[in-house]
Design a protein around this motif. Structure first.
Motif, mmCIF file in Angstrom:
data_model
loop_
_atom_site.group_PDB
_atom_site.id
_atom_site.type_symbol
_atom_site.label_atom_id
_atom_site.label_comp_id
_atom_site.label_asym_id
_atom_site.label_seq_id
_atom_site.Cartn_x
_atom_site.Cartn_y
_atom_site.Cartn_z
ATOM 1 N N UNK A 98 0.826 -1.211 0.000
ATOM 2 C CA UNK A 98 0.000 0.000 0.000
ATOM 3 C C UNK A 98 0.858 1.258 0.000
ATOM 4 N N UNK A 99 1.989 1.196 0.698
ATOM 5 C CA UNK A 99 2.851 2.375 0.818
ATOM 6 C C UNK A 99 3.461 2.801 -0.506
ATOM 7 N N UNK A 100 3.569 1.867 -1.460
ATOM 8 C CA UNK A 100 4.112 2.207 -2.774
ATOM 9 C C UNK A 100 3.093 2.948 -3.627
ATOM 10 N N UNK A 101 1.835 2.969 -3.194
ATOM 11 C CA UNK A 101 0.759 3.564 -3.984
ATOM 12 C C UNK A 101 0.188 4.827 -3.361
ATOM 13 N N UNK A 102 0.314 4.966 -2.039
ATOM 14 C CA UNK A 102 -0.341 6.035 -1.299
ATOM 15 C C UNK A 102 0.669 7.025 -0.745
ATOM 16 N N UNK A 103 0.131 8.149 -0.271
ATOM 17 C CA UNK A 103 0.975 9.138 0.388
ATOM 18 C C UNK A 103 1.453 8.635 1.741
ATOM 19 N N UNK A 104 0.527 8.019 2.506
ATOM 20 C CA UNK A 104 0.885 7.489 3.817
ATOM 21 C C UNK A 104 -0.058 6.365 4.186
ATOM 22 N N UNK A 105 0.423 5.483 5.066
ATOM 23 C CA UNK A 105 -0.346 4.325 5.511
ATOM 24 C C UNK A 105 -0.269 4.242 7.034
ATOM 25 N N UNK A 106 -1.427 4.088 7.668
ATOM 26 C CA UNK A 106 -1.501 3.753 9.085
ATOM 27 C C UNK A 106 -2.034 2.331 9.169
ATOM 28 N N UNK A 107 -1.276 1.443 9.778
ATOM 29 C CA UNK A 107 -1.688 0.049 9.876
ATOM 30 C C UNK A 107 -1.778 -0.339 11.346
ATOM 31 N N UNK A 108 -2.843 -1.080 11.698
ATOM 32 C CA UNK A 108 -3.178 -1.341 13.090
ATOM 33 C C UNK A 108 -3.178 -2.845 13.358
ATOM 34 N N UNK A 109 -2.570 -3.240 14.480
ATOM 35 C CA UNK A 109 -2.476 -4.655 14.851
ATOM 36 C C UNK A 109 -2.669 -4.800 16.354
ATOM 37 N N UNK A 110 -3.338 -5.875 16.776
ATOM 38 C CA UNK A 110 -3.610 -6.092 18.204
ATOM 39 C C UNK A 110 -2.557 -6.952 18.896
ATOM 40 N N UNK A 128 9.235 4.302 4.876
ATOM 41 C CA UNK A 128 9.158 5.360 5.878
ATOM 42 C C UNK A 128 7.770 5.984 5.995
ATOM 43 N N UNK A 129 6.902 5.762 5.025
ATOM 44 C CA UNK A 129 5.572 6.380 5.079
ATOM 45 C C UNK A 129 4.517 5.449 5.677
ATOM 46 N N UNK A 130 4.967 4.431 6.442
ATOM 47 C CA UNK A 130 4.051 3.518 7.132
ATOM 48 C C UNK A 130 4.194 3.698 8.634
ATOM 49 N N UNK A 131 3.068 3.897 9.315
ATOM 50 C CA UNK A 131 3.035 3.962 10.773
ATOM 51 C C UNK A 131 2.292 2.739 11.290
ATOM 52 N N UNK A 132 2.916 1.979 12.200
ATOM 53 C CA UNK A 132 2.316 0.768 12.754
ATOM 54 C C UNK A 132 1.839 1.058 14.173
ATOM 55 N N UNK A 133 0.555 0.833 14.434
ATOM 56 C CA UNK A 133 -0.029 1.103 15.743
ATOM 57 C C UNK A 133 -0.428 -0.191 16.432
ATOM 58 N N UNK A 134 -0.154 -0.283 17.732
ATOM 59 C CA UNK A 134 -0.690 -1.356 18.568
ATOM 60 C C UNK A 134 -2.028 -0.862 19.109
ATOM 61 N N UNK A 135 -3.119 -1.421 18.626
ATOM 62 C CA UNK A 135 -4.444 -0.936 19.011
ATOM 63 C C UNK A 135 -5.509 -1.926 18.557
ATOM 64 N N UNK A 136 -6.719 -1.709 19.060
ATOM 65 C CA UNK A 136 -7.898 -2.424 18.591
ATOM 66 C C UNK A 136 -8.336 -1.756 17.288
ATOM 67 N N UNK A 137 -8.267 -2.477 16.194
ATOM 68 C CA UNK A 137 -8.576 -1.894 14.899
ATOM 69 C C UNK A 137 -10.015 -1.466 14.739
#
Length: 217
Positions: A98-110, A128-137
């Motif tokens: 997704x990061x190769x196609x978009x400006x930025x990506x936020x991805x969420x995992x529990x 570098x344009x991917x942010x990985x969050x620990x959270x309930x999606x």
């Protein structure tokens, strides 16, 4: 695009398989080809990384088969200025695509184990344009804003209102809808003005979405 004259045979077959199964968006194909799928699985599974098959990853999760990833990505119709939300980071592979196609990506995992591993892989590979969050999606913390595209990679029994509320006007959401152990349908939802236009796509099978952050792993 990778030169087929220098690509290894398994990579050539990977590219050919996607085209034969109907993936035609050139940008999606380039993104799939540019991300080293073998770097997102354990070493024991790397010989099969370029095959069109799902692969196991830690915490009882899976890395979806390449065709499913390419198909879902193609249906999102991502634009270069888009901000994308992914629910279900897994190995981080789909976020990298997704990061190769978009400006930025936020991805969420529990699962903390998956979050830490994905962050390390994505940093080492310079996504570098991917942010990985620990959270309930399905219940993101406040302050994340809204998104042009939302991709759900875990099965939900119905479209979560919490995610629909995060979808910008003109935005697209893709999610597998259905029971955990039954038939699921990949559904595309587009927000047009005050209307949500819903369209079923294909039958799929994904692991079920779970609420909360995992206590272990």
């Amino acid at each position: 695009m990778i030169n087929s004259g220098t690509a290894p045979p398994e990579k050539m077959m990977f590219q050919l398989s996607l085209r034969r199964r109907g993936i035609s968006d050139r940008n999606v194909l380039q993104a799939m080809e540019s991300v080293p799928r073998d770097r997102f699985v354990d070493p024991m599974h790397r010989p099969n990384a370029w095959r069109d098959t799902a692969l196991p990853i830690p915490c009882g999760q899976t890395l979806s088969q390449p065709f499913v990833i390419a198909y879902m990505t193609e249906q999102l119709q991502i634009q270069p200025t888009n901000r994308v939300l992914e629910i279900g980071t897994g190995s981080g592979y789909h976020a990298a695509v997704l990061s190769r196609l978009a400006s930025s990506v936020v991805t969420v995992e529990r699962f903390r184990t998956l979050v830490n591993a994905a962050r390390t892989r994505l940093r080492e590979l310079n996504y570098a344009n991917v942010e990985v969050l620990l959270a309930d999606g399905l219940a993101l913390p406040d302050g994340q804003g809204t998104f042009d595209r939302i991709l759900v990679t875990v099965a939900v029994p119905e479209l979560p209102q919490s995610l629909l509320d995060l979808l910008d006007p003109g935005g697209v959401l893709i999610a597998p809808i259905g029971p955990a152990n039954g038939r699921q349908t990949l559904v595309r939802v587009q927000r047009k003005d005050d209307e949500l236009i819903r369209r079923p796509l294909v039958d799929v099978r994904f692991v079920a979405a779970l609420r909360g952050i995992a206590r272990e792993l």
